[in-house]
Design an enzyme around this catalytic site. Structure first.
Site, PDB file in Angstrom:
ATOM      1  CG  HIS A 132      -1.934  -1.108   1.191  1.00 24.06           C
ATOM      2  ND1 HIS A 132      -2.238  -1.882   2.290  1.00 24.06           N
ATOM      3  CD2 HIS A 132      -2.701  -1.571   0.170  1.00 24.06           C
ATOM      4  CE1 HIS A 132      -3.164  -2.771   1.959  1.00 24.06           C
ATOM      5  NE2 HIS A 132      -3.461  -2.600   0.676  1.00 24.06           N
ATOM      6  N   GLY A 133       0.604   2.154  -0.898  1.00 23.44           N
ATOM      7  CA  GLY A 133       1.476   3.305  -1.093  1.00 23.44           C
ATOM      8  C   GLY A 133       1.671   4.152   0.138  1.00 23.44           C
ATOM      9  CG  ASP A 134      -1.731   4.689   2.726  1.00 17.60           C
ATOM     10  OD1 ASP A 134      -1.496   3.484   2.468  1.00 17.60           O
ATOM     11  OD2 ASP A 134      -2.834   5.083   3.164  1.00 17.60           O
ATOM     12  NE  ARG A 194      -9.024  -5.436   0.583  1.00 17.96           N
ATOM     13  CZ  ARG A 194      -8.041  -5.136   1.415  1.00 17.96           C
ATOM     14  NH1 ARG A 194      -6.788  -5.485   1.096  1.00 17.96           N
ATOM     15  NH2 ARG A 194      -8.272  -4.522   2.560  1.00 17.96           N
ATOM     16  CD  GLU A 335      -1.338  -4.530   9.071  1.00 12.89           C
ATOM     17  OE1 GLU A 335      -0.871  -3.367   9.104  1.00 12.89           O
ATOM     18  OE2 GLU A 335      -2.085  -4.937   8.168  1.00 12.89           O
TER      19      GLU A 335
END
Length: 489
Positions: A132-134, A194, A335
């Site tokens: 995810h880019g962020d 996704r 995470e």
């Protein structure tokens, strides 16, 4: 037809030592994501004891300050760091690209091994960051990981162990365009986690799986099977796994502090614990990361700092489940930071918190050194269990044995016999399951593995006996035929 099966048992002895040492030096309590409310798109938190998370992609983009990326490497700087690493550590590394992003940014990979680029009977592990880019912490930590291994090779036992016994592949960023745009999706605003083919699970009798309670068949949801609509970053990873058989892998995300494992989705799309056939192994792998972390295992939101993905929040089209089904690659979703995009001054601390977890997870594959024979196969399974292992190969008769696996890994060698037409009279092959304890091969197994050598030796000895007998007989005949000498006075 020799086949070698490497069964790897995951041990926590050394990992618990590192974890205990870190906890004694830095006592702290893990922090989880805080949710003041449930915005649109979030599940009701009362449905599960864990924190509420996004069930479907939230199309709203976070409002970042202009200088949030200050202190983080740009895509150009990251590319330079990768190439500089290749120049500095070329003896134990190889730099290659698996493809390009939507905007044409190369997806660079660092391979670390004592024989990079060569096929060896060793397990392969991959790390992927910045899906995810962020969530850019992963890209920074993976560059630090590569450099630490290079700097400590032949100095630190763990670094040396990894370099000499596995092929480690590191993709620092899967989504360079999203990073530049400071958003979750790629340049087409698609969530790459996704975008993979999805699956549903049902029990069947046509496809065997390594589980004692039945047989399992996997099929993908057809709604996500259009390759023409798939993003180039996704296609690059899918092609990557067709070229290299990875034993295990992990992706680095941000926004929480937990090690997530399959399944990520459920058959009926409801939220509950949905374990895969290798649930015990995945829990063990996730615990390796959590227990080696500075404070992940102390989480009050996730017992032990680990969670089943579907129990946390179901997702569909995720890379984790696709890896497991498509390539037999045991992937975790890690995470590693409560804050998706923390201030860059926190990166050194995050590196220290996650360093041993990253190293120990990769090193967990190294429990035995396989021989250089055809058909090496590596399989992660938890210890203290009894397993039935079947070796099969088209054109050869299958063989079966049972093992009782302890804390150490074990190697099984199978010599498969070619299939013979049924008209030939042969003794039947006994495939009874004889239990073998880890590190204690039976005499029957020893004889089976060396019977061919013994038969050859017996044949040679028999031939030597025949030749010796003929030589003695010939000497006796020659002696009888010699003329008698007259006595002289």
């Amino acid at each position: 037809m020799p086949i070698k099966v490497v069964i790897s048992s995951l041990s926590l002895f050394s990992l618990l030592f590192y974890s205990l040492l870190l906890l004694l030096l830095h006592p702290a309590i893990a922090r989880g994501p805080h949710h003041s409310s449930l915005p649109s798109g979030l599940l009701n938190a009362t449905a599960h004891s864990g924190p509420a998370r996004l069930l479907f992609q939230d199309t709203t983009q976070p409002h970042h300050s202009d200088d949030i990326d200050r202190g983080y490497m740009t895509n150009s700087e990251l590319e330079k760091a990768v190439k500089d690493f290749g120049d500095r550590c070329g003896s134990i590394s190889r730099i290659y690209s698996i493809g390009h992003s939507v905007n044409g940014v190369p997806l660079w990979v660092i391979e670390i091994s004592d024989k990079p680029g060569q096929e060896e009977p060793e397990p392969a592990f991959k790390f992927i960051g910045n899906v995810h880019g962020d969530e850019p912490v992963g890209r920074e930590l993976l560059i630090l990981l590569a450099n630490w291994i290079c700097d400590n090779y032949m100095k630190d036992p763990l670094a040396t162990l990894i370099v000499e016994n596995i092929h480690l592949h590191i993709l620092p960023t899967m989504n360079p365009d999203g990073f530049s745009l400071k958003r979750r999706g790629n340049a087409n605003d698609i969530d790459l986690n996704r975008d993979f083919p999805d699956q549903y699970l049902h029990f069947a009798d046509d496809i065997p799986f390594m589980k004692s309670n039945g047989q399992v068949n996997f099929q993908f949801f057809p709604v996500n099977n259009d390759m023409d609509a798939r993003q180039p970053e996704t296609i690059a990873v899918m092609n990557w796994l067709r070229e290299i058989r990875f034993t295990a892998s992990a992706t680095l995300h941000g926004g929480a502090l937990v090690a997530n494992y399959p399944w990520d989705g459920t058959e009926d799309k409801r939220r509950y614990y949905y374990g895969c056939p290798d649930d015990d192994t995945f829990q063990f792998m996730a615990s390796i990361y959590s227990n080696s972390h500075r404070n992940m295992s102390l989480s009050k939101e996730f017992p032990g700092g680990i969670t089943n993905g579907a129990s946390w929040y179901p997702i569909y089209g995720g890379m984790q489940d696709w890896n497991y089904i498509h390539a037999g690659c045991f992937e975790l979703t890690l995470e590693i930071s409560d804050d998706k995009w923390p201030n860059a001054i926190e990166l050194p601390t995050l590196w220290e918190y996650n360093k041993m977890s990253l190293l120990n997870l990769a090193a967990s594959l190294v429990k035995v050194k396989a021989g250089r024979t055809f058909a090496d196969y590596h399989r992660l399974i938890p210890p203290a269990e009894r397993y039935e292992v079947v070796a099969t190969m088209p054109g050869y008769k299958s063989k079966t044995t049972c093992i009782s696996l302890g804390e150490t890994a074990m190697t099984l060698d199978f010599i498969l016999d070619p299939e013979i037409p049924t008209m030939t009279y042969l003794h039947s092959v006994n495939n009874d399951c004889h239990c073998i304890e880890s590190g204690k091969p039976s005499l029957e197994r020893f004889w089976r593995l060396h019977s061919e050598v013994y038969l050859i030796l017996i044949a040679i000895l028999a031939l030597l006996c025949i030749l010796l007998k003929r030589r003695i007989k010939s000497n006796m005949l020659n002696h009888k035929q010699l003329p008698k000498r007259s006595a002289q006075t």
